[in-house]
Design a protein around this motif. Structure first.
Motif, PDB file in Angstrom:
ATOM      1  N   ARG A 272       0.823  -1.205   0.000  1.00 22.37           N
ATOM      2  CA  ARG A 272       0.000   0.000   0.000  1.00 22.37           C
ATOM      3  C   ARG A 272       0.865   1.266   0.000  1.00 22.37           C
ATOM      4  N   LYS A 273       0.346   2.297  -0.674  1.00 29.00           N
ATOM      5  CA  LYS A 273       1.049   3.572  -0.727  1.00 29.00           C
ATOM      6  C   LYS A 273       0.866   4.381   0.545  1.00 29.00           C
ATOM      7  N   ASP A 274      -0.255   4.172   1.224  1.00 30.23           N
ATOM      8  CA  ASP A 274      -0.618   5.048   2.339  1.00 30.23           C
ATOM      9  C   ASP A 274      -0.150   4.546   3.699  1.00 30.23           C
ATOM     10  N   GLN A 275       0.550   3.416   3.737  1.00 28.22           N
ATOM     11  CA  GLN A 275       1.007   2.878   5.017  1.00 28.22           C
ATOM     12  C   GLN A 275       2.478   2.479   4.914  1.00 28.22           C
ATOM     13  N   PRO A 276       3.333   3.023   5.773  1.00 27.85           N
ATOM     14  CA  PRO A 276       4.749   2.637   5.723  1.00 27.85           C
ATOM     15  C   PRO A 276       4.932   1.186   6.155  1.00 27.85           C
ATOM     16  N   LEU A 277       5.918   0.545   5.560  1.00 33.55           N
ATOM     17  CA  LEU A 277       6.209  -0.846   5.912  1.00 33.55           C
ATOM     18  C   LEU A 277       7.035  -0.898   7.188  1.00 33.55           C
ATOM     19  N   SER A 278       6.849  -1.958   7.955  1.00 34.72           N
ATOM     20  CA  SER A 278       7.631  -2.160   9.166  1.00 34.72           C
ATOM     21  C   SER A 278       9.070  -2.529   8.780  1.00 34.72           C
ATOM     22  N   PRO A 279      10.025  -2.358   9.696  1.00 39.21           N
ATOM     23  CA  PRO A 279      11.409  -2.738   9.393  1.00 39.21           C
ATOM     24  C   PRO A 279      11.549  -4.203   8.989  1.00 39.21           C
ATOM     25  N   VAL A 280      10.792  -5.102   9.607  1.00 30.62           N
ATOM     26  CA  VAL A 280      10.933  -6.509   9.246  1.00 30.62           C
ATOM     27  C   VAL A 280      10.376  -6.761   7.843  1.00 30.62           C
ATOM     28  N   ALA A 281       9.320  -6.040   7.452  1.00 33.58           N
ATOM     29  CA  ALA A 281       8.814  -6.168   6.078  1.00 33.58           C
ATOM     30  C   ALA A 281       9.846  -5.645   5.090  1.00 33.58           C
ATOM     31  N   ASP A 282      10.506  -4.537   5.435  1.00 28.48           N
ATOM     32  CA  ASP A 282      11.579  -4.012   4.585  1.00 28.48           C
ATOM     33  C   ASP A 282      12.717  -5.022   4.457  1.00 28.48           C
ATOM     34  N   ARG A 283      13.004  -5.711   5.553  1.00 28.36           N
ATOM     35  CA  ARG A 283      14.084  -6.709   5.534  1.00 28.36           C
ATOM     36  C   ARG A 283      13.720  -7.866   4.608  1.00 28.36           C
ATOM     37  N   LEU A 284      12.463  -8.300   4.669  1.00 31.31           N
ATOM     38  CA  LEU A 284      11.995  -9.366   3.793  1.00 31.31           C
ATOM     39  C   LEU A 284      12.072  -8.941   2.326  1.00 31.31           C
ATOM     40  N   ILE A 285      11.633  -7.717   2.043  1.00 31.12           N
ATOM     41  CA  ILE A 285      11.675  -7.214   0.666  1.00 31.12           C
ATOM     42  C   ILE A 285      13.122  -7.122   0.176  1.00 31.12           C
ATOM     43  N   GLY A 286      14.027  -6.733   1.064  1.00 34.21           N
ATOM     44  CA  GLY A 286      15.439  -6.688   0.693  1.00 34.21           C
ATOM     45  C   GLY A 286      15.956  -8.049   0.259  1.00 34.21           C
ATOM     46  N   LEU A 287      15.584  -9.096   0.975  1.00 33.06           N
ATOM     47  CA  LEU A 287      15.992 -10.453   0.597  1.00 33.06           C
ATOM     48  C   LEU A 287      15.404 -10.843  -0.753  1.00 33.06           C
ATOM     49  N   LEU A 288      14.154 -10.472  -0.990  1.00 36.86           N
ATOM     50  CA  LEU A 288      13.529 -10.780  -2.281  1.00 36.86           C
ATOM     51  C   LEU A 288      14.255 -10.064  -3.417  1.00 36.86           C
ATOM     52  N   HIS A 289      14.641  -8.813  -3.193  1.00 37.66           N
ATOM     53  CA  HIS A 289      15.399  -8.075  -4.205  1.00 37.66           C
ATOM     54  C   HIS A 289      16.758  -8.734  -4.460  1.00 37.66           C
ATOM     55  N   ASP A 290      17.419  -9.143  -3.388  1.00 35.15           N
ATOM     56  CA  ASP A 290      18.780  -9.662  -3.515  1.00 35.15           C
ATOM     57  C   ASP A 290      18.825 -11.072  -4.108  1.00 35.15           C
ATOM     58  N   PHE A 291      17.842 -11.903  -3.765  1.00 33.50           N
ATOM     59  CA  PHE A 291      17.953 -13.317  -4.119  1.00 33.50           C
ATOM     60  C   PHE A 291      16.800 -13.871  -4.955  1.00 33.50           C
ATOM     61  N   GLY A 292      15.716 -13.083  -5.121  1.00 35.51           N
ATOM     62  CA  GLY A 292      14.541 -13.613  -5.805  1.00 35.51           C
ATOM     63  C   GLY A 292      14.819 -14.130  -7.200  1.00 35.51           C
ATOM     64  N   LYS A 293      15.453 -13.316  -8.028  1.00 35.64           N
ATOM     65  CA  LYS A 293      15.706 -13.723  -9.414  1.00 35.64           C
ATOM     66  C   LYS A 293      16.633 -14.937  -9.466  1.00 35.64           C
ATOM     67  N   THR A 294      17.677 -14.935  -8.634  1.00 31.67           N
ATOM     68  CA  THR A 294      18.614 -16.065  -8.629  1.00 31.67           C
ATOM     69  C   THR A 294      17.904 -17.359  -8.251  1.00 31.67           C
ATOM     70  N   LEU A 295      17.032 -17.301  -7.244  1.00 28.00           N
ATOM     71  CA  LEU A 295      16.320 -18.496  -6.808  1.00 28.00           C
ATOM     72  C   LEU A 295      15.397 -19.008  -7.906  1.00 28.00           C
ATOM     73  N   PHE A 296      14.710 -18.108  -8.583  1.00 28.93           N
ATOM     74  CA  PHE A 296      13.829 -18.537  -9.670  1.00 28.93           C
ATOM     75  C   PHE A 296      14.652 -19.111 -10.831  1.00 28.93           C
ATOM     76  N   ASP A 297      15.780 -18.480 -11.139  1.00 29.43           N
ATOM     77  CA  ASP A 297      16.576 -18.956 -12.269  1.00 29.43           C
ATOM     78  C   ASP A 297      17.210 -20.314 -12.008  1.00 29.43           C
ATOM     79  N   GLN A 298      17.294 -20.720 -10.756  1.00 30.07           N
ATOM     80  CA  GLN A 298      17.807 -22.061 -10.447  1.00 30.07           C
ATOM     81  C   GLN A 298      16.886 -23.159 -10.934  1.00 30.07           C
ATOM     82  N   LEU A 299      15.673 -22.785 -11.340  1.00 27.72           N
ATOM     83  CA  LEU A 299      14.730 -23.789 -11.866  1.00 27.72           C
ATOM     84  C   LEU A 299      15.040 -24.174 -13.292  1.00 27.72           C
ATOM     85  N   HIS A 300      16.024 -23.546 -13.928  1.00 21.89           N
ATOM     86  CA  HIS A 300      16.374 -23.905 -15.302  1.00 21.89           C
ATOM     87  C   HIS A 300      16.768 -25.390 -15.388  1.00 21.89           C
TER      88      HIS A 300
END
Length: 300
Positions: A272-300
């Motif tokens: 949502r645009k109108d509600q700031p994310l909690s620090p732990v949600a930001d931490r989770l999103i950071g992991l998704l940014h850092d590793f999401g594509k690599t994890l999906f590409d391992q399915l090749h």
């Protein structure tokens, strides 16, 4: 009531006089005297009575001493808990995910997050994307992991990677005996598809209709996307699934090469645009940014 004043009061109460207490807490006697004066003013009661060269607790002081240690300990626990939440190593995050993200991405991402922040609580809701948008709108989830539209006005979206959806069938299906099949070849078979509310189904319907072809004849319709490949593997039904799902099928399902029926969609996070994310949600999103594509590409 200032917690530091309470700490200095407790030091004096335990030491028996201001001088010894000042030495123990490495503060001056006037500092401790002022702290006790502030406490007495806020409580409206004298906390000490003079006893020769020292001080002894009054009845009010005795009552406060009985509770002071517990109050300080509770305050320390609160401080540690709030600090952990602020650092993103504690707290709760409510994550909604579509089937694709839940099956291929969430298990390793959850392991990473809990390894970094073992006190985090994850509340996971696995539903179709259109259902999760309602959950986000009504505040039942904080973040959605799934497909994001090309244009979005209501929510904030970030694309993590691209996903390709293709027509597929079991290996040996009759359609593979058709040389260079076109879209019209698809109308001769029945299908297993998600329900009409799923965007990929809507896209396929529109693609056929835009070429004056009938919509797919659906023999199995379900809201369980992971069920579809397993059903198709035992039938001669066509389906429309992610290439990542094909790779995960171990070769049981094969892509029908049809560029006109190939959908490239964005996969990412929505919040949502109108509600700031909690620090732990930001931490989770950071992991998704850092590793999401690599994890999906391992399915090749």
């Amino acid at each position: 009531m200032d917690l530091r004043d309470l700490k200095y009061f407790l030091a004096v109460a335990n030491a028996g006089n201001f001088r010894r207490a000042a030495e123990l807490v490495h503060r001056s006697q006037p500092t401790l005297t002022k702290a006790v004066d502030r406490l007495e003013a806020s409580l409206g009661a004298a906390l000490f009575e003079r006893d020769g060269r020292g001080q002894k607790l009054s009845a009010a002081g005795t009552a406060l001493r009985a509770r002071a240690a517990g109050l300080l300990q509770e305050a320390e626990l609160v401080r540690d808990e709030v600090g952990a939440i602020a650092r993103g190593v504690a707290g709760t995050v409510r994550l909604g995910s579509g089937p694709l993200g839940a099956e291929y991405l969430l298990p390793p991402i959850c392991r990473m997050l809990l390894r970094e922040a073992p006190n985090v609580v994850l509340q996971l809701s696995i539903r179709n994307n259109y259902e999760l948008r309602d959950d986000l709108r009504e505040g039942r989830v904080d973040v959605i992991l799934g497909f994001v539209p090309e244009q979005e006005d209501e929510f904030y979206c970030e694309t993590l990677l691209k996903d390709t959806v293709v027509v597929a069938a079991v290996r040996g299906h009759p359609i593979f005996r058709v040389r260079k099949p076109g879209l019209e070849a698809l109308t001769g078979y029945r299908w297993a598809l998600p329900n009409r509310a799923v965007p990929s189904r809507t896209w396929l319907d529109h693609t056929l209709e835009s070429r004056s072809l009938p919509r797919p004849v659906v023999q199995i319709e379900t809201n369980s996307i992971p069920l579809i490949p397993r059903v198709v593997a035992d039938t001669e039904l066509l389906t429309f699934v992610s290439r990542r799902t094909l790779r995960a099928s171990g070769g049981e399902l094969v892509e029908v090469p049809l560029p006109a029926a190939t959908l490239v969609r964005n996969f990412g996070i929505t919040f949502r645009k109108d509600q700031p994310l909690s620090p732990v949600a930001d931490r989770l999103i950071g992991l998704l940014h850092d590793f999401g594509k690599t994890l999906f590409d391992q399915l090749h």
